[in-house]
Design a protein around this motif. Structure first.
Motif, PDB file in Angstrom:
ATOM      1  N   ALA A  51       0.855  -1.188   0.000  1.00 61.00           N
ATOM      2  CA  ALA A  51       0.000   0.000   0.000  1.00 61.00           C
ATOM      3  C   ALA A  51       0.889   1.236   0.000  1.00 61.00           C
ATOM      4  CB  ALA A  51      -0.902   0.015   1.228  1.00 61.00           C
ATOM      5  N   ILE A  61      -3.326   0.557  -3.349  1.00 62.80           N
ATOM      6  CA  ILE A  61      -3.044  -0.793  -2.865  1.00 62.80           C
ATOM      7  C   ILE A  61      -2.793  -1.660  -4.088  1.00 62.80           C
ATOM      8  CG2 ILE A  61      -3.944  -2.801  -1.637  1.00 62.80           C
ATOM      9  CD1 ILE A  61      -5.522  -0.855   0.129  1.00 62.80           C
ATOM     10  N   ILE A  66      -7.432   3.644  -4.485  1.00 57.81           N
ATOM     11  CA  ILE A  66      -8.621   3.322  -3.694  1.00 57.81           C
ATOM     12  C   ILE A  66      -9.421   4.605  -3.483  1.00 57.81           C
ATOM     13  CG2 ILE A  66      -9.467   2.408  -1.487  1.00 57.81           C
ATOM     14  CD1 ILE A  66      -7.898   0.362  -3.268  1.00 57.81           C
ATOM     15  N   GLU A 156     -12.117   0.347   4.894  1.00 59.76           N
ATOM     16  CA  GLU A 156     -11.953  -1.095   5.041  1.00 59.76           C
ATOM     17  C   GLU A 156     -10.686  -1.608   4.350  1.00 59.76           C
ATOM     18  OE1 GLU A 156     -14.291  -5.200   3.884  1.00 59.76           O
ATOM     19  OE2 GLU A 156     -15.410  -3.320   3.971  1.00 59.76           O
ATOM     20  N   GLU A 157     -10.373  -1.076   3.176  1.00 60.32           N
ATOM     21  CA  GLU A 157      -9.192  -1.539   2.433  1.00 60.32           C
ATOM     22  C   GLU A 157      -7.889  -1.240   3.171  1.00 60.32           C
ATOM     23  OE1 GLU A 157     -12.350  -0.417  -0.633  1.00 60.32           O
ATOM     24  OE2 GLU A 157     -11.577   0.436   1.222  1.00 60.32           O
TER      25      GLU A 157
END
Length: 176
Positions: A51, A61, A66, A156-157
């Motif tokens: 990331a 990522i 994202i 969340e990622e």
């Protein structure tokens, strides 16, 4: 310019420097890689893709951008800035500690020749400043962890990249 920083190597260098300056000890580790590459912070967990967090708060990522809310982008930009700030302060503390170590050797040699008994107190005063700065750095690591946790709550990622856990951050310490 590419600068590698594993937090473990940072902890090792600060441990050595702080040890030279009045037997102090500084330690902190994420157990994973955290690097600075230019203006980006690169996070490499034990599993999964890399990331990257840009200074503008962009999260990539595995090379994929994202999508995040504006508030989270701001938090990611703050995360990037805090990591860069911690690295810069750690370098400054390392240089300060090395200077104190060199000065301590010189003061000890001079004290042996001249009988100056105040050399020890002068070095201890400098070491006290170094310890204060290292403690401040530990506080910054804990602030970074809290910021990381806020981001992980919203994005969340990002959760697998929340590499600084509470136990490790709590063990960032400076001993006398």
């Amino acid at each position: 310019m590419r600068r590698h920083l594993t937090v473990a190597s940072l902890a090792l260098s600060l441990t050595l420097v702080a040890g030279v300056a009045s037997a102090s000890h500084f330690s902190f580790s994420t157990g994973s890689d955290m690097e600075i590459e230019g203006d980006r912070v690169v996070l490499t967990p034990s599993e999964g893709p890399v990331a990257e967090i840009s200074s503008l708060g962009e999260l990539r990522i595995g090379g994929r951008l994202i999508a995040v809310e504006a508030r989270d982008r701001l938090l990611l930009a703050q995360y990037n800035a805090k990591v860069h700030g911690i690295v810069q302060r750690a370098v400054e503390i390392g240089i300060q500690g090395a200077g104190i170590g060199i000065r301590a050797v010189g003061e000890a040699l001079a004290a042996m020749v001249t009988g100056d008994h105040d050399a020890s107190s002068r070095i201890e005063a400098k070491a006290a400043t170094l310890k204060r700065d290292a403690r401040d750095l530990c506080r910054d690591v804990n602030k970074l962890r809290r910021l990381q946790d806020r981001i992980a709550d919203d994005v969340e990622e990002f959760r697998p990249y929340a590499l600084i856990d509470h136990d490790r951050a709590a063990h960032c310490e400076v001993e006398d």
